[in-house]
Design a protein around this motif. Structure first.
Motif, PDB file in Angstrom:
ATOM      1  N   GLU A 109      23.048  49.533 -21.128  1.00 23.74           N
ATOM      2  CA  GLU A 109      22.810  50.903 -21.509  1.00 23.74           C
ATOM      3  C   GLU A 109      23.359  51.752 -22.511  1.00 23.74           C
ATOM      4  O   GLU A 109      22.931  52.884 -22.813  1.00 23.74           O
ATOM      5  N   GLY A 110      24.678  51.097 -22.908  1.00 20.90           N
ATOM      6  CA  GLY A 110      25.314  51.812 -24.024  1.00 20.90           C
ATOM      7  C   GLY A 110      24.381  51.711 -25.508  1.00 20.90           C
ATOM      8  O   GLY A 110      24.254  52.635 -26.054  1.00 20.90           O
ATOM      9  N   CYS A 111      23.718  50.676 -25.488  1.00 18.31           N
ATOM     10  CA  CYS A 111      22.676  50.433 -26.553  1.00 18.31           C
ATOM     11  C   CYS A 111      21.585  51.492 -26.461  1.00 18.31           C
ATOM     12  O   CYS A 111      21.142  52.233 -27.566  1.00 18.31           O
ATOM     13  N   VAL A 112      21.042  51.774 -25.306  1.00 22.99           N
ATOM     14  CA  VAL A 112      20.083  52.705 -24.995  1.00 22.99           C
ATOM     15  C   VAL A 112      20.566  53.958 -25.254  1.00 22.99           C
ATOM     16  O   VAL A 112      19.591  54.697 -26.089  1.00 22.99           O
ATOM     17  N   ALA A 113      21.697  54.227 -25.034  1.00 17.50           N
ATOM     18  CA  ALA A 113      22.313  55.618 -25.296  1.00 17.50           C
ATOM     19  C   ALA A 113      22.283  55.802 -26.807  1.00 17.50           C
ATOM     20  O   ALA A 113      21.841  56.977 -27.272  1.00 17.50           O
ATOM     21  N   HIS A 114      22.770  54.869 -27.521  1.00 16.16           N
ATOM     22  CA  HIS A 114      22.918  54.776 -28.680  1.00 16.16           C
ATOM     23  C   HIS A 114      21.600  55.129 -29.856  1.00 16.16           C
ATOM     24  O   HIS A 114      21.471  55.786 -30.417  1.00 16.16           O
ATOM     25  N   VAL A 115      20.683  54.219 -29.207  1.00 13.07           N
ATOM     26  CA  VAL A 115      19.287  54.336 -29.809  1.00 13.07           C
ATOM     27  C   VAL A 115      18.716  55.699 -29.803  1.00 13.07           C
ATOM     28  O   VAL A 115      18.091  56.514 -30.399  1.00 13.07           O
ATOM     29  N   GLU A 116      18.996  56.088 -28.318  1.00 15.83           N
ATOM     30  CA  GLU A 116      18.332  57.611 -27.944  1.00 15.83           C
ATOM     31  C   GLU A 116      18.839  58.655 -28.955  1.00 15.83           C
ATOM     32  O   GLU A 116      18.211  59.446 -29.256  1.00 15.83           O
ATOM     33  N   LYS A 117      20.117  58.673 -28.938  1.00 14.07           N
ATOM     34  CA  LYS A 117      20.890  59.690 -29.865  1.00 14.07           C
ATOM     35  C   LYS A 117      20.290  59.742 -31.355  1.00 14.07           C
ATOM     36  O   LYS A 117      20.188  60.351 -31.897  1.00 14.07           O
ATOM     37  N   ASP A 118      20.358  58.418 -31.955  1.00 14.12           N
ATOM     38  CA  ASP A 118      19.787  58.450 -33.248  1.00 14.12           C
ATOM     39  C   ASP A 118      18.309  58.918 -33.458  1.00 14.12           C
ATOM     40  O   ASP A 118      18.193  59.725 -34.449  1.00 14.12           O
ATOM     41  N   LEU A 119      17.612  58.582 -32.533  1.00 12.86           N
ATOM     42  CA  LEU A 119      15.968  59.014 -32.749  1.00 12.86           C
ATOM     43  C   LEU A 119      16.004  60.397 -32.392  1.00 12.86           C
ATOM     44  O   LEU A 119      15.121  61.271 -32.984  1.00 12.86           O
ATOM     45  N   ALA A 120      16.549  60.917 -31.315  1.00 16.98           N
ATOM     46  CA  ALA A 120      16.541  62.234 -31.089  1.00 16.98           C
ATOM     47  C   ALA A 120      17.033  63.246 -32.207  1.00 16.98           C
ATOM     48  O   ALA A 120      16.589  64.590 -32.350  1.00 16.98           O
ATOM     49  N   ALA A 121      18.090  62.692 -33.076  1.00 17.78           N
ATOM     50  CA  ALA A 121      18.751  63.294 -34.410  1.00 17.78           C
ATOM     51  C   ALA A 121      17.636  63.549 -35.412  1.00 17.78           C
ATOM     52  O   ALA A 121      17.681  64.285 -36.349  1.00 17.78           O
ATOM     53  N   PHE A 122      16.692  62.679 -35.350  1.00 19.64           N
ATOM     54  CA  PHE A 122      15.705  62.547 -36.390  1.00 19.64           C
ATOM     55  C   PHE A 122      15.074  63.965 -36.560  1.00 19.64           C
ATOM     56  O   PHE A 122      14.415  64.298 -35.303  1.00 19.64           O
ATOM     57  N   ASP A 123      14.643  64.699 -37.595  1.00 19.31           N
ATOM     58  CA  ASP A 123      14.053  65.844 -37.633  1.00 19.31           C
ATOM     59  C   ASP A 123      12.307  65.426 -37.237  1.00 19.31           C
ATOM     60  O   ASP A 123      11.893  64.669 -37.514  1.00 19.31           O
ATOM     61  N   GLY A 124      11.936  66.309 -36.469  1.00 18.86           N
ATOM     62  CA  GLY A 124      10.444  66.234 -35.843  1.00 18.86           C
ATOM     63  C   GLY A 124      10.533  65.594 -34.603  1.00 18.86           C
ATOM     64  O   GLY A 124       9.259  65.366 -34.274  1.00 18.86           O
ATOM     65  N   VAL A 125      11.618  64.871 -34.206  1.00 19.91           N
ATOM     66  CA  VAL A 125      11.413  64.475 -32.785  1.00 19.91           C
ATOM     67  C   VAL A 125      11.558  65.436 -31.573  1.00 19.91           C
ATOM     68  O   VAL A 125      12.965  66.121 -31.536  1.00 19.91           O
ATOM     69  N   TYR A 126      10.617  65.271 -30.786  1.00 22.12           N
ATOM     70  CA  TYR A 126      10.838  66.390 -29.453  1.00 22.12           C
ATOM     71  C   TYR A 126      11.477  65.634 -28.318  1.00 22.12           C
ATOM     72  O   TYR A 126      11.916  66.340 -27.476  1.00 22.12           O
ATOM     73  N   ALA A 127      10.969  64.320 -27.959  1.00 24.30           N
ATOM     74  CA  ALA A 127      11.524  63.800 -26.763  1.00 24.30           C
ATOM     75  C   ALA A 127      11.472  62.224 -27.021  1.00 24.30           C
ATOM     76  O   ALA A 127      10.888  61.770 -27.997  1.00 24.30           O
ATOM     77  N   VAL A 128      12.701  61.618 -26.480  1.00 22.59           N
ATOM     78  CA  VAL A 128      12.604  60.023 -26.759  1.00 22.59           C
ATOM     79  C   VAL A 128      13.111  59.530 -25.334  1.00 22.59           C
ATOM     80  O   VAL A 128      13.832  59.821 -24.758  1.00 22.59           O
ATOM     81  N   GLU A 129      12.384  58.361 -25.145  1.00 22.61           N
ATOM     82  CA  GLU A 129      12.651  57.583 -23.905  1.00 22.61           C
ATOM     83  C   GLU A 129      12.656  56.231 -24.378  1.00 22.61           C
ATOM     84  O   GLU A 129      11.812  55.593 -24.696  1.00 22.61           O
ATOM     85  N   VAL A 130      14.143  55.395 -23.969  1.00 22.48           N
ATOM     86  CA  VAL A 130      14.191  54.145 -24.400  1.00 22.48           C
ATOM     87  C   VAL A 130      14.121  53.123 -23.193  1.00 22.48           C
ATOM     88  O   VAL A 130      14.834  53.497 -22.174  1.00 22.48           O
ATOM     89  N   ASP A 131      13.515  52.082 -23.239  1.00 21.29           N
ATOM     90  CA  ASP A 131      13.393  51.079 -22.037  1.00 21.29           C
ATOM     91  C   ASP A 131      14.237  49.934 -22.404  1.00 21.29           C
ATOM     92  O   ASP A 131      13.544  49.012 -23.324  1.00 21.29           O
ATOM     93  N   LEU A 132      15.256  49.744 -21.964  1.00 17.33           N
ATOM     94  CA  LEU A 132      16.063  48.523 -22.086  1.00 17.33           C
ATOM     95  C   LEU A 132      15.249  47.188 -21.822  1.00 17.33           C
ATOM     96  O   LEU A 132      15.079  46.332 -22.625  1.00 17.33           O
ATOM     97  N   GLU A 133      14.688  47.370 -20.683  1.00 17.26           N
ATOM     98  CA  GLU A 133      14.000  46.011 -20.190  1.00 17.26           C
ATOM     99  C   GLU A 133      12.760  45.563 -21.185  1.00 17.26           C
ATOM    100  O   GLU A 133      12.588  44.330 -21.369  1.00 17.26           O
ATOM    101  N   ASN A 134      11.963  46.359 -21.522  1.00 20.33           N
ATOM    102  CA  ASN A 134      10.725  46.423 -22.419  1.00 20.33           C
ATOM    103  C   ASN A 134      11.051  46.244 -23.901  1.00 20.33           C
ATOM    104  O   ASN A 134      10.228  45.862 -24.571  1.00 20.33           O
TER     105      ASN A 134
END
Length: 93
Positions: free
Chosen positions: A38-63
């Motif tokens: 879940e730490g990896c999930v949080a890291h990926v979510e944070k990086d993607l959410a900080a990208f200009d033009g991103v409105y929402a992010v949902e990361v799925d660890l299992e998939n």
């Protein structure tokens, strides 16, 4: 939706860190390899959410995917390069 209800939904999105997407926003799915917790999930979510033009992010660890609601001008390849660390990220074919 009534204006007051819409305003409350928009406020809730802002409060949880997501921006209300415009009507012409598009969905981008990225394949993310190397996530193990879940730490990896949080890291990926944070990086993607900080990208200009991103409105929402949902990361799925299992998939091993990240689903993003983005501005139509966002380049999926550039978005995939926004993720730092030892993850292999690419737009889903």
């Amino acid at each position: 939706m009534k204006p007051v209800a819409f305003a409350l939904v928009a406020l809730a999105l802002v409060a949880c860190g997501e921006k209300a997407p415009p009507a012409d926003a598009v969905d981008v799915v990225l394949v993310v390899e190397g996530m193990t917790c879940e730490g990896c999930v949080a890291h990926v979510e944070k990086d993607l959410a900080a990208f200009d033009g991103v409105y929402a992010v949902e990361v799925d660890l299992e998939n091993g995917t990240a689903s993003c609601k983005v501005d139509k001008a966002v380049d999926p390849l550039a978005l995939s390069k926004a993720v730092t660390g030892d993850y292999k990220v690419a737009p889903k074919p």
